[in-house]
Design a protein around this motif. Sequence first.
Motif, short mmCIF file in Angstrom:
data_model
loop_
_atom_site.label_atom_id
_atom_site.label_comp_id
_atom_site.label_asym_id
_atom_site.label_seq_id
_atom_site.Cartn_x
_atom_site.Cartn_y
_atom_site.Cartn_z
N GLN A 42 75.87 25.01 -13.66
CA GLN A 42 76.26 23.65 -14.04
C GLN A 42 77.77 23.58 -14.30
OE1 GLN A 42 74.17 22.29 -17.52
NE2 GLN A 42 73.87 20.26 -16.64
N ARG A 43 78.31 24.56 -15.02
CA ARG A 43 79.76 24.58 -15.28
C ARG A 43 80.54 24.71 -13.97
NH1 ARG A 43 77.75 27.54 -19.50
NH2 ARG A 43 78.15 29.53 -18.47
N HIS A 44 80.02 25.54 -13.05
CA HIS A 44 80.69 25.72 -11.76
C HIS A 44 80.72 24.41 -10.98
CE1 HIS A 44 81.82 27.37 -7.89
NE2 HIS A 44 80.74 26.81 -7.37
N VAL A 45 79.60 23.70 -10.96
CA VAL A 45 79.52 22.43 -10.22
C VAL A 45 80.51 21.41 -10.81
CG1 VAL A 45 78.03 20.44 -9.77
CG2 VAL A 45 77.18 22.75 -9.37
N VAL A 46 80.59 21.34 -12.13
CA VAL A 46 81.51 20.40 -12.77
C VAL A 46 82.96 20.79 -12.44
CG1 VAL A 46 82.39 19.63 -15.01
CG2 VAL A 46 79.93 19.73 -14.60
N GLN A 47 83.26 22.09 -12.48
CA GLN A 47 84.62 22.54 -12.18
C GLN A 47 85.00 22.21 -10.74
OE1 GLN A 47 85.36 26.68 -12.94
NE2 GLN A 47 87.41 26.62 -12.10
N VAL A 48 84.09 22.45 -9.81
CA VAL A 48 84.37 22.14 -8.40
C VAL A 48 84.58 20.64 -8.22
CG1 VAL A 48 83.32 22.11 -6.09
CG2 VAL A 48 83.22 24.18 -7.48
N ALA A 49 83.77 19.83 -8.88
CA ALA A 49 83.92 18.37 -8.77
C ALA A 49 85.27 17.92 -9.33
CB ALA A 49 82.78 17.67 -9.49
N CYS A 50 85.67 18.50 -10.46
CA CYS A 50 86.97 18.14 -11.05
C CYS A 50 88.12 18.55 -10.14
CB CYS A 50 87.12 18.79 -12.43
SG CYS A 50 86.07 18.05 -13.69
N GLU A 51 88.03 19.77 -9.59
CA GLU A 51 89.09 20.23 -8.69
C GLU A 51 89.18 19.32 -7.47
OE1 GLU A 51 88.06 24.29 -7.90
OE2 GLU A 51 88.82 24.98 -9.85
N ARG A 52 88.05 18.90 -6.95
CA ARG A 52 88.04 18.01 -5.78
C ARG A 52 88.64 16.65 -6.13
NH1 ARG A 52 89.23 17.38 -0.97
NH2 ARG A 52 88.02 15.86 0.16
N SER A 53 88.34 16.15 -7.31
CA SER A 53 88.91 14.87 -7.75
C SER A 53 90.43 14.98 -7.85
CB SER A 53 88.33 14.45 -9.10
OG SER A 53 86.97 14.17 -8.98
N VAL A 54 90.91 16.09 -8.36
CA VAL A 54 92.37 16.30 -8.47
C VAL A 54 92.98 16.35 -7.08
CG1 VAL A 54 94.13 17.98 -9.14
CG2 VAL A 54 92.31 17.38 -10.73
N GLN A 55 92.33 17.05 -6.16
CA GLN A 55 92.85 17.13 -4.79
C GLN A 55 92.92 15.75 -4.15
OE1 GLN A 55 90.10 19.80 -2.89
NE2 GLN A 55 91.33 21.62 -3.34
N ILE A 56 91.88 14.96 -4.35
CA ILE A 56 91.87 13.60 -3.77
C ILE A 56 92.98 12.76 -4.38
CG2 ILE A 56 90.54 11.45 -3.69
CD1 ILE A 56 88.04 13.23 -3.35
N ALA A 57 93.17 12.85 -5.70
CA ALA A 57 94.24 12.08 -6.36
C ALA A 57 95.60 12.51 -5.84
CB ALA A 57 94.15 12.26 -7.87
N GLU A 58 95.80 13.82 -5.64
CA GLU A 58 97.08 14.29 -5.13
C GLU A 58 97.31 13.81 -3.70
OE1 GLU A 58 96.73 18.51 -5.65
OE2 GLU A 58 97.51 18.43 -7.71
N LEU A 59 96.26 13.81 -2.88
CA LEU A 59 96.40 13.31 -1.51
C LEU A 59 96.74 11.82 -1.50
CD1 LEU A 59 93.44 15.16 0.22
CD2 LEU A 59 95.88 15.56 0.59
N GLU A 60 96.09 11.06 -2.36
CA GLU A 60 96.38 9.63 -2.44
C GLU A 60 97.81 9.38 -2.91
OE1 GLU A 60 93.34 8.15 -5.04
OE2 GLU A 60 91.86 8.01 -3.42
N ARG A 61 98.25 10.16 -3.91
CA ARG A 61 99.63 10.02 -4.39
C ARG A 61 100.62 10.33 -3.26
NH1 ARG A 61 101.35 14.77 -7.65
NH2 ARG A 61 101.49 15.49 -5.53
N ASP A 62 100.37 11.43 -2.54
CA ASP A 62 101.26 11.81 -1.45
C ASP A 62 101.30 10.73 -0.36
OD1 ASP A 62 101.78 14.15 -2.81
OD2 ASP A 62 100.43 15.38 -1.58
N GLU A 63 100.14 10.14 -0.07
CA GLU A 63 100.09 9.08 0.93
C GLU A 63 100.88 7.85 0.48
OE1 GLU A 63 99.17 6.83 4.31
OE2 GLU A 63 99.14 8.99 3.93
N LEU A 64 100.73 7.48 -0.79
CA LEU A 64 101.49 6.34 -1.31
C LEU A 64 102.99 6.60 -1.28
CD1 LEU A 64 99.25 5.30 -4.33
CD2 LEU A 64 99.62 4.02 -2.22
N LEU A 65 103.40 7.80 -1.66
CA LEU A 65 104.83 8.14 -1.61
C LEU A 65 105.34 8.15 -0.18
CD1 LEU A 65 105.03 10.95 -4.31
CD2 LEU A 65 105.98 8.65 -4.44
N ARG A 66 104.52 8.66 0.73
CA ARG A 66 104.93 8.67 2.14
C ARG A 66 105.12 7.24 2.65
NH1 ARG A 66 103.04 7.76 6.84
NH2 ARG A 66 100.90 7.39 6.18
#
Length: 101
Positions: A42-66
Amino acid sequence: ASVAEGGAAAAAGEPVAAARLLQRLRLASDLRAGARIFGAWQRHVVQVACERSVQIAELERDELLRRLYSTPDSRDRSNRNTLATVERSMSAALLARALEF
């Protein structure tokens, strides 16, 4: 004679009782191990989901800056807006100073 027979029967039942006790202890141990494994999963699944959310937010930020910096007009407009804001602030400060006198 019956007391002796009862004692013998009780003695014969001890291995069965011991086997049942061992079975219960193994079951309890297995349940605890299963709970630990489930908790770790359960902890692993939550950690993976959080990491994925961070990756998506970073990609969105990069796209907006671009997008923001891809058009030269947007940079010029941003600079003009900043200069206009500074000019208005300076004008407001001068007006405030003039009204003090």
